[in-house]
Structure formats: C-alpha cells, structure tokens
Design a protein around this motif. Structure first.
Motif, PDB file in Angstrom:
ATOM      1  N   ILE A   1      43.440   8.388  29.537  1.00  0.00           N
ATOM      2  CA  ILE A   1      44.000   8.613  28.456  1.00  0.00           C
ATOM      3  C   ILE A   1      44.798   7.240  27.460  1.00  0.00           C
ATOM      4  CG2 ILE A   1      45.844   9.762  27.020  1.00  0.00           C
ATOM      5  CD1 ILE A   1      45.290  12.103  28.939  1.00  0.00           C
ATOM      6  N   ALA A   2      45.686   6.471  28.602  1.00  0.00           N
ATOM      7  CA  ALA A   2      46.395   5.364  28.331  1.00  0.00           C
ATOM      8  C   ALA A   2      45.366   4.300  27.740  1.00  0.00           C
ATOM      9  CB  ALA A   2      47.109   5.007  29.287  1.00  0.00           C
ATOM     10  N   GLY A   3      44.312   4.277  28.427  1.00  0.00           N
ATOM     11  CA  GLY A   3      43.069   3.120  28.097  1.00  0.00           C
ATOM     12  C   GLY A   3      42.376   3.655  26.806  1.00  0.00           C
ATOM     13  N   ALA A   4      42.295   4.788  26.621  1.00  0.00           N
ATOM     14  CA  ALA A   4      41.529   5.027  25.408  1.00  0.00           C
ATOM     15  C   ALA A   4      42.682   4.987  24.169  1.00  0.00           C
ATOM     16  CB  ALA A   4      41.207   6.720  25.488  1.00  0.00           C
ATOM     17  N   ILE A   5      43.796   5.251  24.075  1.00  0.00           N
ATOM     18  CA  ILE A   5      44.866   5.009  23.215  1.00  0.00           C
ATOM     19  C   ILE A   5      44.881   3.664  22.880  1.00  0.00           C
ATOM     20  CG2 ILE A   5      46.959   5.242  22.490  1.00  0.00           C
ATOM     21  CD1 ILE A   5      47.322   8.047  24.144  1.00  0.00           C
ATOM     22  N   TRP A   6      45.111   2.940  23.921  1.00  0.00           N
ATOM     23  CA  TRP A   6      45.291   1.293  23.817  1.00  0.00           C
ATOM     24  C   TRP A   6      44.134   0.827  23.191  1.00  0.00           C
ATOM     25  CZ3 TRP A   6      46.921  -2.314  28.240  1.00  0.00           C
ATOM     26  CH2 TRP A   6      47.277  -3.611  27.859  1.00  0.00           C
ATOM     27  N   GLY A   7      42.916   1.531  23.505  1.00  0.00           N
ATOM     28  CA  GLY A   7      41.649   1.080  23.132  1.00  0.00           C
ATOM     29  C   GLY A   7      41.402   0.800  21.526  1.00  0.00           C
ATOM     30  N   VAL A   8      42.491   1.606  20.886  1.00  0.00           N
ATOM     31  CA  VAL A   8      42.235   1.605  19.494  1.00  0.00           C
ATOM     32  C   VAL A   8      42.580   0.192  18.826  1.00  0.00           C
ATOM     33  CG1 VAL A   8      43.239   2.571  17.095  1.00  0.00           C
ATOM     34  CG2 VAL A   8      42.878   3.895  19.457  1.00  0.00           C
ATOM     35  N   VAL A   9      43.249  -0.619  19.416  1.00  0.00           N
ATOM     36  CA  VAL A   9      43.840  -1.908  19.197  1.00  0.00           C
ATOM     37  C   VAL A   9      43.392  -3.249  20.146  1.00  0.00           C
ATOM     38  CG1 VAL A   9      45.736  -1.133  17.764  1.00  0.00           C
ATOM     39  CG2 VAL A   9      45.950  -1.672  20.074  1.00  0.00           C
ATOM     40  N   PHE A  10      42.899  -2.655  21.328  1.00  0.00           N
ATOM     41  CA  PHE A  10      42.270  -3.600  22.113  1.00  0.00           C
ATOM     42  C   PHE A  10      41.253  -2.982  22.757  1.00  0.00           C
ATOM     43  CE2 PHE A  10      43.288  -6.240  26.246  1.00  0.00           C
ATOM     44  CZ  PHE A  10      42.419  -7.507  25.886  1.00  0.00           C
ATOM     45  N   PRO A  11      39.925  -3.223  22.221  1.00  0.00           N
ATOM     46  CA  PRO A  11      38.555  -2.466  22.483  1.00  0.00           C
ATOM     47  C   PRO A  11      38.398  -2.350  24.123  1.00  0.00           C
ATOM     48  CG  PRO A  11      38.404  -3.669  20.610  1.00  0.00           C
ATOM     49  CD  PRO A  11      39.653  -4.247  21.013  1.00  0.00           C
ATOM     50  N   ILE A  12      37.906  -1.349  24.495  1.00  0.00           N
ATOM     51  CA  ILE A  12      37.242  -0.990  25.718  1.00  0.00           C
ATOM     52  C   ILE A  12      35.968  -1.787  25.857  1.00  0.00           C
ATOM     53  CG2 ILE A  12      36.167   0.564  27.424  1.00  0.00           C
ATOM     54  CD1 ILE A  12      38.375   2.778  26.388  1.00  0.00           C
ATOM     55  N   ASN A  13      35.957  -2.640  26.886  1.00  0.00           N
ATOM     56  CA  ASN A  13      34.824  -3.794  26.692  1.00  0.00           C
ATOM     57  C   ASN A  13      34.592  -4.140  27.992  1.00  0.00           C
ATOM     58  OD1 ASN A  13      33.479  -6.337  26.413  1.00  0.00           O
ATOM     59  ND2 ASN A  13      33.459  -5.951  24.232  1.00  0.00           N
ATOM     60  N   LYS A  14      33.328  -4.052  28.733  1.00  0.00           N
ATOM     61  CA  LYS A  14      33.036  -4.432  30.095  1.00  0.00           C
ATOM     62  C   LYS A  14      32.959  -5.927  30.065  1.00  0.00           C
ATOM     63  CE  LYS A  14      29.436  -4.212  33.607  1.00  0.00           C
ATOM     64  NZ  LYS A  14      29.388  -5.751  33.615  1.00  0.00           N
ATOM     65  N   SER A  15      32.046  -6.431  29.161  1.00  0.00           N
ATOM     66  CA  SER A  15      32.085  -8.010  29.217  1.00  0.00           C
ATOM     67  C   SER A  15      33.193  -8.831  29.125  1.00  0.00           C
ATOM     68  CB  SER A  15      30.937  -8.447  28.116  1.00  0.00           C
ATOM     69  OG  SER A  15      29.656  -7.733  28.363  1.00  0.00           O
ATOM     70  N   LEU A  16      34.019  -8.273  28.459  1.00  0.00           N
ATOM     71  CA  LEU A  16      35.462  -8.956  28.435  1.00  0.00           C
ATOM     72  C   LEU A  16      36.437  -8.369  29.360  1.00  0.00           C
ATOM     73  CD1 LEU A  16      35.903  -9.065  24.500  1.00  0.00           C
ATOM     74  CD2 LEU A  16      35.234 -10.986  25.956  1.00  0.00           C
ATOM     75  N   TRP A  17      35.978  -7.210  30.062  1.00  0.00           N
ATOM     76  CA  TRP A  17      36.793  -6.431  31.185  1.00  0.00           C
ATOM     77  C   TRP A  17      38.222  -6.470  30.499  1.00  0.00           C
ATOM     78  CZ3 TRP A  17      33.681  -5.619  35.692  1.00  0.00           C
ATOM     79  CH2 TRP A  17      34.623  -4.684  36.457  1.00  0.00           C
ATOM     80  N   THR A  18      38.223  -5.846  29.332  1.00  0.00           N
ATOM     81  CA  THR A  18      39.868  -5.826  28.692  1.00  0.00           C
ATOM     82  C   THR A  18      40.634  -4.879  29.525  1.00  0.00           C
ATOM     83  OG1 THR A  18      38.538  -3.891  27.357  1.00  0.00           O
ATOM     84  CG2 THR A  18      38.848  -6.133  26.330  1.00  0.00           C
ATOM     85  N   SER A  19      41.753  -5.119  29.323  1.00  0.00           N
ATOM     86  CA  SER A  19      42.954  -4.459  29.908  1.00  0.00           C
ATOM     87  C   SER A  19      42.746  -3.069  29.759  1.00  0.00           C
ATOM     88  CB  SER A  19      44.436  -4.777  29.450  1.00  0.00           C
ATOM     89  OG  SER A  19      44.605  -6.056  29.537  1.00  0.00           O
ATOM     90  N   THR A  20      42.284  -2.410  28.595  1.00  0.00           N
ATOM     91  CA  THR A  20      41.717  -0.950  28.460  1.00  0.00           C
ATOM     92  C   THR A  20      40.561  -0.540  29.039  1.00  0.00           C
ATOM     93  OG1 THR A  20      40.570  -1.692  26.296  1.00  0.00           O
ATOM     94  CG2 THR A  20      42.782  -1.100  26.022  1.00  0.00           C
ATOM     95  N   TYR A  21      39.656  -1.452  29.236  1.00  0.00           N
ATOM     96  CA  TYR A  21      38.605  -1.202  30.120  1.00  0.00           C
ATOM     97  C   TYR A  21      39.057  -0.884  31.723  1.00  0.00           C
ATOM     98  CZ  TYR A  21      34.249  -1.822  32.323  1.00  0.00           C
ATOM     99  OH  TYR A  21      32.814  -1.770  33.276  1.00  0.00           O
ATOM    100  N   VAL A  22      40.132  -1.749  32.166  1.00  0.00           N
ATOM    101  CA  VAL A  22      40.659  -1.522  33.333  1.00  0.00           C
ATOM    102  C   VAL A  22      41.184  -0.040  33.639  1.00  0.00           C
ATOM    103  CG1 VAL A  22      42.439  -2.302  35.015  1.00  0.00           C
ATOM    104  CG2 VAL A  22      41.110  -3.842  33.766  1.00  0.00           C
TER     105      VAL A  22
END
Length: 366
Positions: A237-258
């Motif tokens: 849930i935290a990743g999905a919410i934060w993902g609104v401003v910091f997209p979930i992205n495998k290639s960038l391995w974003t914090s939200t993706y983690v």
C-alpha cells in the motif's frame, strides 16, 4: 522459534526461478501473453516481480545462514570474506554469460542479472553482519529516501531537470553511460536496467528479505504468518501511494518499486510458510519447485547458456530455436499459445536436469 531449514523458502525460491526461466525464453518475443511481459516503463506486471523476489529470497537466506554465526564478532571478518568471494564469483559468471559463446569483448554488456546479485550480496551481507535489526531498518529507509532525492532533485549535466518518463533523462542513465559507455544493454546502449545507481535500491530489496528472515528465525511459529502478511500489505500500500509521485518502475528500481514488490514478497513468503511449514502440505507436485529451489543458480546459468546456443546453432538455414518453434507452430496453436508452450517445454527440459541433481543429492553452490 524457527530454527531448521524451512520448506517454504525453497518452494518460493524454486517458483521464482521457474518463472524467471519461463519469461526469459518465449518461443517468440513478438508473441507473449501480457502478464509474462515487463511493463513498458512505469508500472508492474507479474513478470516484474521475479527479480525483486529473487533478491528478497537472497536476503532471507543471508539471515538464515549467518544469524547465529554473526553473534560471535570474531567470525564476522571470515564470513564477510566468504561473502565477498561469493559475490565476485557471481559477477564473474555473469560476465562469462554475457561474453558466451563468441567472447567478443567489444560487445560485452558489463551490467547484468548475476552481476547485480553479486554486488547486492556483498553489500547486504556487510550490512547484516555489522548492524542490528534497528540499524538495518534505518539503512533501508535512508536508501529509499536518498534514492528518491537523487533521482528527482539532482539536475543532470547537459539535460537539467530529470524526467522520469524518459529513460535517457534520468541520473542513473547518465551515470551508467559515463562509466560504462557502450558496454550497456543492447536494447538501448544509453542506459541499462541493471545499471550501477539502480543497484542501490536493489540492496534495499535484499534488506527487506533480511528483515523477513530475522522475523522467521526469531518469532514464534504461531505469529510468523500474520506478521509477514500484515507487513507485506503495509509495504504494498505504501509503495502504491508513494507511486503517485514517484512511479513504480523496474528499470529504475524506484523506491516505490522496492516497497511494492517487497510487500508482495512478504505476502508470498507468508502464504508459502503457512501452506508448507504450518500446515505441512507437501504433495508430490512440490518436487518441481523444490528441485529448482535447491539449485537455483545452476538452473539459471544453464538456462541462459542453453538459450544462447539455440540462437546460434544453425539448422536448415535458420537457428535451432526458430526451427523447433516453427515445428511446434505447425500444430496449429495461436501465436501466443505456441510461444508459451515453447517456454514451458524449456522449463520442463531444465527440470529434468535439476531433478537429476536432486535425486543424486547434488547442490551446486557458487
């Protein structure tokens, strides 16, 4: 307390390796069912869970293999030395796969899956050996926040403000190209999904696994499942919410993706633990993931080398892979189904290989 080897971890690892081989070896890259494809850029498909799940399992395994030994400070340097050597071997094997079979260094891809696993293993093990659980959580949070700041706030020379929607306008791509030039992923040559900077948050994924391993190792068996699933739900849930401003992205391995993928890893481990270690459900079919789970690295390496050989072995004016695929397509399947059946067939062939190792009680360790 959970102290013995847990079946659920082997099953989880085996299922992850099976899915990794499956999605890496379709009959045709032009015909793949959507769930078996990576997200085009932002987003997360089931296929995008594979690599973080594997790193998560690496973290759990670090906890299990070193938890007791790390208590004796005198043993820590030797444990770290072994971890560094193992990590370097993984990196070496990854580079070997990249060069195989022609060993043309001009086309070498320096980053890669095993290279990332090797680096992450070294750093995550170091953190585990010399930090308690509170400090590990603190380091995890620091990595996630710092990486977000680096990727969104630091101007890129010659470009300016980062643009997370453009793979060439992010800090990770700039660093990778500056340090490794043309020795990057052939699909872009300007950035790499397993690049250097994006390996930093991959360490965070492994730390999530370490924390999960400590929980399984130290908590009473009756509350492990509940704790894993609750933590997993919160992370997702935290990743999905934060993902609104910091997209979930495998290639960038974003914090939200983690957070998002780590949450699903916690939930999956919790369910596997409930099924296989609490309820002791162990039908014969579990032999398939169990065999893969005991020899994950050799299964992956053989799969990668075999796939490369199928592309270069000529037969009737085409490659061995294309020749086999066309024979399969003559049966009359749809393009997607035929491509999927090819991938399944490849997994079955590799299962025979790991089953032989399993029957002979051979575990190949790097």
């Amino acid at each position: 307390m959970a102290s013995k080897r847990i079946l659920s971890l082997d099953i989880f690892r085996g299922l992850t390796v099976i899915l990794m081989i499956l999605v890496n070896n379709p009959g045709s890259w032009s015909h793949i069912y959507p769930p078996l494809q990576h997200a085009n850029w932002h987003g997360c498909t089931p296929t995008d869970l594979v690599f973080p799940f594997f790193l998560f399992i690496v973290g759990v395994s670090i906890s299990f293999s070193m938890y007791n030994a790390k208590k004796e400070e005198s043993k820590r340097p030797q444990l770290l030395k072994k971890a560094v050597w193992r990590g370097l071997k993984l990196i070496g094997i990854g580079l070997f796969i990249s060069l195989f079979p022609f060993f043309d260094f001009s086309s070498l891809r320096i980053p890669g899956v095993l290279q990332r696993i090797g680096l992450v293993f070294i750093f995550a093990t170091t953190i585990f050996l010399y930090s308690d659980i509170k400090n590990i959580i603190g380091i995890l949070v620091l990595i996630l926040i710092s990486y977000w700041g680096m990727m969104t706030l630091i101007p890129i020379p010659g470009i300016g403000t980062p643009d997370l929607d453009d793979p060439n306008k992010v800090l990770s791509a700039y660093i990778d190209f500056k340090l490794m030039g043309n020795y990057l992923w052939s699909g872009s040559k300007t950035w790499d999904p397993e690049g250097l900077l994006t390996t930093l948050p991959a360490i965070a994924t492994t730390l999530l696994g370490i924390i999960a391993g400590v929980l399984v190792k130290t908590l009473d068996k009756s509350i492990i499942v509940k704790r894993l699933i609750i933590i997993g739900a919160c992370l997702t849930i935290a990743g999905a919410i934060w993902g609104v401003v910091f997209p979930i992205n495998k290639s960038l391995w974003t914090s939200t993706y983690v957070l998002y993928t780590g949450g699903w890893a916690y939930i999956t481990l919790g369910l596997c633990y409930y099924i296989f270690d609490v309820k002791n459900f162990n039908p014969k079919i579990t032999l398939v993931p169990h065999a893969f789970g005991l020899n994950p690295m050799i299964a992956y390496v053989v799969a990668e080398l075999g796939a490369k050989l199928m592309y270069i072995i000529p037969i009737n004016g085409t490659s061995l892979k294309e020749y086999i695929y066309q024979i399969m397509m003559n049966i009359g399947w749809s393009n997607e189904l035929g491509s999927f059946v090819f991938a399944i067939s490849y997994v079955v062939i590799l299962y025979i290989f790991v089953l032989i190792l399993y029957r002979k009680k051979i575990v190949v360790k790097v």
